[in-house]
Design a protein around this motif. Sequence first.
Motif, PDB file in Angstrom:
ATOM      1  N   THR A 184       0.830  -1.136   0.092  1.00  0.00           N
ATOM      2  CA  THR A 184       0.002   0.012  -0.068  1.00  0.00           C
ATOM      3  C   THR A 184       0.958   1.274   0.025  1.00  0.00           C
ATOM      4  O   THR A 184       1.717   1.272   0.840  1.00  0.00           O
ATOM      5  CB  THR A 184      -0.945   0.191   1.315  1.00  0.00           C
ATOM      6  N   PRO A 185       0.803   2.267  -0.771  1.00  0.00           N
ATOM      7  CA  PRO A 185       1.772   3.350  -0.963  1.00  0.00           C
ATOM      8  C   PRO A 185       1.617   3.922   0.663  1.00  0.00           C
ATOM      9  O   PRO A 185       0.785   4.015   1.265  1.00  0.00           O
ATOM     10  CB  PRO A 185       0.773   4.279  -1.870  1.00  0.00           C
ATOM     11  N   TYR A 186       3.163   4.204   0.866  1.00  0.00           N
ATOM     12  CA  TYR A 186       3.423   4.701   2.092  1.00  0.00           C
ATOM     13  C   TYR A 186       4.414   5.932   2.162  1.00  0.00           C
ATOM     14  O   TYR A 186       4.669   6.289   0.985  1.00  0.00           O
ATOM     15  CB  TYR A 186       4.112   3.796   3.043  1.00  0.00           C
ATOM     16  N   THR A 187       4.151   6.759   3.057  1.00  0.00           N
ATOM     17  CA  THR A 187       4.708   8.138   3.107  1.00  0.00           C
ATOM     18  C   THR A 187       6.237   7.545   3.953  1.00  0.00           C
ATOM     19  O   THR A 187       6.228   7.266   5.084  1.00  0.00           O
ATOM     20  CB  THR A 187       4.414   9.219   4.027  1.00  0.00           C
ATOM     21  N   ASN A 188       7.377   7.817   3.275  1.00  0.00           N
ATOM     22  CA  ASN A 188       8.741   7.428   3.837  1.00  0.00           C
ATOM     23  C   ASN A 188       9.380   8.491   4.810  1.00  0.00           C
ATOM     24  O   ASN A 188       9.946   9.198   3.884  1.00  0.00           O
ATOM     25  CB  ASN A 188       9.660   6.600   2.875  1.00  0.00           C
ATOM     26  N   SER A 189       9.506   8.334   5.824  1.00  0.00           N
ATOM     27  CA  SER A 189      10.086   9.538   6.783  1.00  0.00           C
ATOM     28  C   SER A 189      11.458   9.006   7.424  1.00  0.00           C
ATOM     29  O   SER A 189      12.004   9.599   8.084  1.00  0.00           O
ATOM     30  CB  SER A 189       9.445   9.927   7.658  1.00  0.00           C
ATOM     31  N   LEU A 190      11.808   7.768   6.987  1.00  0.00           N
ATOM     32  CA  LEU A 190      13.226   7.312   7.804  1.00  0.00           C
ATOM     33  C   LEU A 190      14.238   7.842   6.958  1.00  0.00           C
ATOM     34  O   LEU A 190      14.502   7.885   5.769  1.00  0.00           O
ATOM     35  CB  LEU A 190      13.142   5.607   7.358  1.00  0.00           C
ATOM     36  N   GLU A 191      15.043   8.391   7.942  1.00  0.00           N
ATOM     37  CA  GLU A 191      16.419   8.871   7.255  1.00  0.00           C
ATOM     38  C   GLU A 191      17.672   7.913   7.212  1.00  0.00           C
ATOM     39  O   GLU A 191      18.334   7.903   5.997  1.00  0.00           O
ATOM     40  CB  GLU A 191      17.008  10.065   8.150  1.00  0.00           C
ATOM     41  N   ASN A 192      17.957   7.203   8.058  1.00  0.00           N
ATOM     42  CA  ASN A 192      18.808   6.027   8.013  1.00  0.00           C
ATOM     43  C   ASN A 192      18.508   5.048   8.866  1.00  0.00           C
ATOM     44  O   ASN A 192      17.835   5.162   9.776  1.00  0.00           O
ATOM     45  CB  ASN A 192      20.348   6.984   8.277  1.00  0.00           C
ATOM     46  N   LEU A 249      10.053  -1.360   8.754  1.00  0.00           N
ATOM     47  CA  LEU A 249      10.262  -0.292   9.813  1.00  0.00           C
ATOM     48  C   LEU A 249       9.291   1.171   9.147  1.00  0.00           C
ATOM     49  O   LEU A 249       8.882   1.873   9.931  1.00  0.00           O
ATOM     50  CB  LEU A 249      11.760   0.050  10.019  1.00  0.00           C
ATOM     51  N   ILE A 250       9.567   1.275   7.734  1.00  0.00           N
ATOM     52  CA  ILE A 250       9.044   2.347   7.012  1.00  0.00           C
ATOM     53  C   ILE A 250       7.634   2.399   7.259  1.00  0.00           C
ATOM     54  O   ILE A 250       6.953   3.209   7.667  1.00  0.00           O
ATOM     55  CB  ILE A 250       9.297   2.430   5.673  1.00  0.00           C
ATOM     56  N   ILE A 251       7.028   1.099   7.245  1.00  0.00           N
ATOM     57  CA  ILE A 251       5.433   1.009   7.215  1.00  0.00           C
ATOM     58  C   ILE A 251       4.971   1.203   8.758  1.00  0.00           C
ATOM     59  O   ILE A 251       4.052   2.267   9.096  1.00  0.00           O
ATOM     60  CB  ILE A 251       4.954  -0.297   6.632  1.00  0.00           C
ATOM     61  N   GLU A 252       5.796   0.761   9.405  1.00  0.00           N
ATOM     62  CA  GLU A 252       5.466   0.856  11.130  1.00  0.00           C
ATOM     63  C   GLU A 252       5.411   2.303  11.487  1.00  0.00           C
ATOM     64  O   GLU A 252       4.730   2.684  12.434  1.00  0.00           O
ATOM     65  CB  GLU A 252       6.277  -0.211  11.759  1.00  0.00           C
ATOM     66  N   SER A 253       6.448   3.206  10.980  1.00  0.00           N
ATOM     67  CA  SER A 253       6.678   4.215  11.522  1.00  0.00           C
ATOM     68  C   SER A 253       5.807   5.400  10.526  1.00  0.00           C
ATOM     69  O   SER A 253       5.927   6.650  10.845  1.00  0.00           O
ATOM     70  CB  SER A 253       7.866   4.708  11.451  1.00  0.00           C
ATOM     71  N   ASP A 254       4.930   4.826   9.492  1.00  0.00           N
ATOM     72  CA  ASP A 254       4.305   6.025   8.879  1.00  0.00           C
ATOM     73  C   ASP A 254       2.746   6.120   9.345  1.00  0.00           C
ATOM     74  O   ASP A 254       1.878   5.264   9.331  1.00  0.00           O
ATOM     75  CB  ASP A 254       4.111   5.296   7.380  1.00  0.00           C
ATOM     76  N   VAL A 255       2.623   7.324  10.039  1.00  0.00           N
ATOM     77  CA  VAL A 255       1.489   7.609  11.118  1.00  0.00           C
ATOM     78  C   VAL A 255       0.359   8.019  10.123  1.00  0.00           C
ATOM     79  O   VAL A 255      -0.778   7.989  10.482  1.00  0.00           O
ATOM     80  CB  VAL A 255       1.680   9.006  11.784  1.00  0.00           C
ATOM     81  N   ARG A 272      -0.311  -0.575   8.965  1.00  0.00           N
ATOM     82  CA  ARG A 272       1.320  -0.584   9.699  1.00  0.00           C
ATOM     83  C   ARG A 272       1.610  -1.804  10.409  1.00  0.00           C
ATOM     84  O   ARG A 272       2.644  -1.794  10.415  1.00  0.00           O
ATOM     85  CB  ARG A 272       1.045   0.472  11.021  1.00  0.00           C
ATOM     86  N   SER A 273       0.623  -2.796  10.505  1.00  0.00           N
ATOM     87  CA  SER A 273       1.125  -4.073  11.090  1.00  0.00           C
ATOM     88  C   SER A 273       1.397  -5.156   9.723  1.00  0.00           C
ATOM     89  O   SER A 273       0.621  -5.392   9.184  1.00  0.00           O
ATOM     90  CB  SER A 273       0.338  -4.537  12.189  1.00  0.00           C
TER      91      SER A 273
END
Length: 369
Positions: free
Chosen positions: A9-17, A142-148, A155-156
């Motif tokens: 499912t399209p997600y917003t990726n906010s992870l930096e590293n 991790l990207i999916i779990e942290s996409d609010v 997210r799971s």
Amino acid sequence: MTEKHFIPTPYTNSLENGSFSWSSPSNIALVKYWGKKEHQIPENPSISFTLDNCKTTTNLTFLRKASHGGFSFEVFLDGEQKDDFKPKIETFFKRVEDYLPFLKDYHFKIETSNTFPHSSGIASSASGMSALALCLMSIEKLIIESDVTLSAAERSIDETYFTKKASFLARLGSGSACRSLEGDLVVWGKHDGIEGSSDLFGVKYPNDVHQNFKNYQDTILLVDKGEKQVSSTVGHNLMYGHPFAQERFKQADKNLSDMISILKEGDLDAFIALVESEALTLHAMMMTSMPYFILMKPNTLEIINKIWDYRKSSGSKICFTLDAGANVHVLYPEGEASQVLEFIQNELVAFCQKGQYINDKIGFGAKLL
Ligand code: DP6
């Protein structure tokens, strides 16, 4: 289930590293995969023992890059930069891009090491590609779990989906790699007798397995550690238009059907006949393709003959199998380990390059470190 199942499912990726490490084992096929269709779809189902000691550890570090651009990565083996690994990984990234939309967001550092000697002739593509696929899945998770912006349900990611998708990705790197994530027996390729089996990923063998096969041993005799003259990928392609291809694919399917009852009944004599016949058929396919080639070496044949003599004189349940190379995998029940190791020491080590061999056994798959 189709490939679409693995497009997230399209997600917003906010992870930096960040970074993840996985270790993943090699595997040895009992019924072989040799011949594939487009998109790494096997022509026939295969089944393998997952190994325990022969494994790859991969640490994947990701760092957000300024521009989207193309793929950006560097590869290290035992701390040394390995640019010759890059084309295979670039091809892999291209194949999995639709399923891992974050791939172009980052620069990746891939640091890998194998427990088996480098260029031992043991294929590191199964362990290497599965370890890399698992690291990539850990990032996606991790990207999916942290996409609010996603719902709690979106997210799971459950463990079953995680492993299936990792195996699906590993397959796109190297077919046999999709059989390395779990243990102790894994099937890849649709087979009517094996529920849940799929051409898209490997599944843990779900049917009954007799005690006789628990902790089965595999001593790998390193006959020739040189570069292979013909890669597996080229070999698979030679199955197109091969005069015996269709019969071979049917035979593999039938052999897997037979293997189901052999595994259930614990019939070691039937196991030996099937496994050795599969190994020799694989090499017969190589010898009868055009162009033809031979990957066995004189010492491979010496070892096979010694194994046959020993089995005849001792009543042992030892047998051999081969992958696409000259090395010999010696398979035997755990209860015979001390006698067989003595036989290997006394009679087979002489045929190994620099006397080298690796004691391994059935294992249980990849681990997050
Ligand atoms: C003989 O998985 O190495 O080991 O999909 O082209 O990467 P690619 O091939 P690969 O082929 C392995 C072939 C084999 C048999 C087997 O493992 O089933």
